[in-house]
Design a protein around this motif. Structure first.
Motif, PDB file in Angstrom:
ATOM      1  N   GLU A 178       0.828  -1.204   0.000  1.00 34.98           N
ATOM      2  CA  GLU A 178       0.000   0.000   0.000  1.00 34.98           C
ATOM      3  C   GLU A 178       0.865   1.258   0.000  1.00 34.98           C
ATOM      4  OE1 GLU A 178      -2.617  -0.283   3.288  1.00 34.98           O
ATOM      5  OE2 GLU A 178      -3.964  -1.739   2.321  1.00 34.98           O
ATOM      6  N   ARG A 226       2.211   1.611  -3.449  1.00 36.32           N
ATOM      7  CA  ARG A 226       1.155   2.106  -4.333  1.00 36.32           C
ATOM      8  C   ARG A 226       0.874   3.583  -4.077  1.00 36.32           C
ATOM      9  NH1 ARG A 226      -1.947  -1.751  -3.606  1.00 36.32           N
ATOM     10  NH2 ARG A 226      -3.258  -0.922  -1.931  1.00 36.32           N
ATOM     11  N   GLY A 227       0.881   3.961  -2.793  1.00 34.42           N
ATOM     12  CA  GLY A 227       0.669   5.364  -2.443  1.00 34.42           C
ATOM     13  C   GLY A 227       1.760   6.254  -3.008  1.00 34.42           C
ATOM     14  N   LYS A 228       3.022   5.753  -2.914  1.00 32.67           N
ATOM     15  CA  LYS A 228       4.136   6.530  -3.473  1.00 32.67           C
ATOM     16  C   LYS A 228       4.002   6.672  -4.989  1.00 32.67           C
ATOM     17  CE  LYS A 228       7.650   5.594   0.062  1.00 32.67           C
ATOM     18  NZ  LYS A 228       8.978   4.988   0.331  1.00 32.67           N
ATOM     19  N   ALA A 229       3.548   5.570  -5.638  1.00 35.98           N
ATOM     20  CA  ALA A 229       3.370   5.618  -7.097  1.00 35.98           C
ATOM     21  C   ALA A 229       2.285   6.627  -7.468  1.00 35.98           C
ATOM     22  CB  ALA A 229       3.018   4.227  -7.626  1.00 35.98           C
ATOM     23  N   GLU A 230       1.164   6.588  -6.704  1.00 36.10           N
ATOM     24  CA  GLU A 230       0.083   7.548  -6.969  1.00 36.10           C
ATOM     25  C   GLU A 230       0.549   8.971  -6.713  1.00 36.10           C
ATOM     26  OE1 GLU A 230      -3.164   6.351  -4.575  1.00 36.10           O
ATOM     27  OE2 GLU A 230      -3.724   4.639  -5.845  1.00 36.10           O
ATOM     28  N   GLU A 231       1.329   9.131  -5.644  1.00 35.77           N
ATOM     29  CA  GLU A 231       1.853  10.464  -5.331  1.00 35.77           C
ATOM     30  C   GLU A 231       2.762  10.961  -6.452  1.00 35.77           C
ATOM     31  OE1 GLU A 231       4.430  12.761  -1.849  1.00 35.77           O
ATOM     32  OE2 GLU A 231       4.140  10.596  -1.775  1.00 35.77           O
ATOM     33  N   MET A 257       2.615  10.021  -9.539  1.00 33.39           N
ATOM     34  CA  MET A 257       1.779  10.305 -10.701  1.00 33.39           C
ATOM     35  C   MET A 257       1.098  11.664 -10.552  1.00 33.39           C
ATOM     36  SD  MET A 257      -1.302   7.993 -12.325  1.00 33.39           S
ATOM     37  CE  MET A 257      -2.372   8.286 -10.905  1.00 33.39           C
ATOM     38  N   LEU A 258       0.584  11.941  -9.332  1.00 33.57           N
ATOM     39  CA  LEU A 258      -0.062  13.227  -9.083  1.00 33.57           C
ATOM     40  C   LEU A 258       0.928  14.378  -9.224  1.00 33.57           C
ATOM     41  CD1 LEU A 258      -2.340  12.315  -6.036  1.00 33.57           C
ATOM     42  CD2 LEU A 258      -3.063  12.803  -8.371  1.00 33.57           C
ATOM     43  N   GLU A 289       1.451  14.863 -12.887  1.00 35.20           N
ATOM     44  CA  GLU A 289       0.316  15.576 -13.490  1.00 35.20           C
ATOM     45  C   GLU A 289       0.341  17.048 -13.108  1.00 35.20           C
ATOM     46  OE1 GLU A 289      -3.205  13.604 -12.276  1.00 35.20           O
ATOM     47  OE2 GLU A 289      -2.936  11.877 -13.622  1.00 35.20           O
TER      48      GLU A 289
END
Length: 214
Positions: free
Chosen positions: A35, A38-43, A45-46, A49
């Motif tokens: 998790e 995954r959170g680091k990956a989403e961060e 990505m954000l 962006e």
């Protein structure tokens, strides 16, 4: 070799319970790690962006600044051109204003109009002489084209040549005679010309015939 000591059943159960708890904790730890990853990956990505949008906003701001500058320059050029045209118009107006009277445009047009009118008068006079000669040769009788095609009476001030919508010409008396239901039906091609009886005198006049017959 000494024989291994066998653990008591109670202690074995306790050890199994501890092992199960350890496995659960390890599974939770792995899940937490996943998790976190995954959170680091989403961060990431954000953040990507955000940086992309930030760059896009910067490009748009730069484009708008350039467009604004272009509009400002265009407005500046238009104002400059307008001032130049105004100065030219003012200079031209001053030139016309202080010209001698004989150079005035309106006076020139009036002179030209007078000259054309005089020339037209001379041409009509010459035509009339030729027509008078033809009438004399015709025994003093008006020529066919000087007469109304319907009543055969010559055109004069009382019988002016009037032109209908179909371009045929008849005297005003015959136009009144053929008038019916606010219209005149041409006796040659039956094309109707809408006109009130009291307005027949306002029908267009055949000026060529008027100049040579009246």
């Amino acid at each position: 070799m000494a024989p291994s000591k066998k653990m008591p059943a109670k202690q074995t159960k306790k050890q199994d319970a501890l092992n199960k708890e350890a496995f659960k904790l390890i599974a939770k730890l792995e899940k937490a790690k996943a998790e976190i990853a995954r959170g680091k990956a989403e961060e990431a990505m954000l953040v990507g962006e955000h940086e992309s949008k930030k760059a896009a906003y910067a490009r748009e701001a730069e484009r708008m600044d350039k467009q604004k500058e272009a509009h400002r320059e265009e407005h500046k050029n238009k104002m400059k051109k307008l001032r130049e045209e105004t100065a030219k118009a003012k200079k031209k107006l001053d030139h016309v204003r202080f010209q001698p009277v004989e150079d005035n445009v309106e006076l020139k047009l009036e002179k030209e109009k007078t000259n054309m009118s005089q020339q037209k008068g001379r041409m009509i006079a010459a035509e009339r002489k030729l027509i008078e000669e033809d009438v004399r040769k015709n025994g003093g009788e008006p020529l066919d084209w000087q007469r109304c095609q319907i009543c055969t009476e010559p055109f004069d001030q009382d019988r002016k040549p009037k032109v209908l919508k179909c371009s045929h010409t008849f005297c005003s008396h015959c136009c009144k005679r053929f008038h019916k239901n606010v219209a005149i039906s041409c006796p040659i091609d039956r094309i109707t010309t809408t006109v009130r009886l009291r307005a027949i005198d306002s029908l267009p006049e055949n000026l060529a015939l008027s100049d040579l017959c009246l």
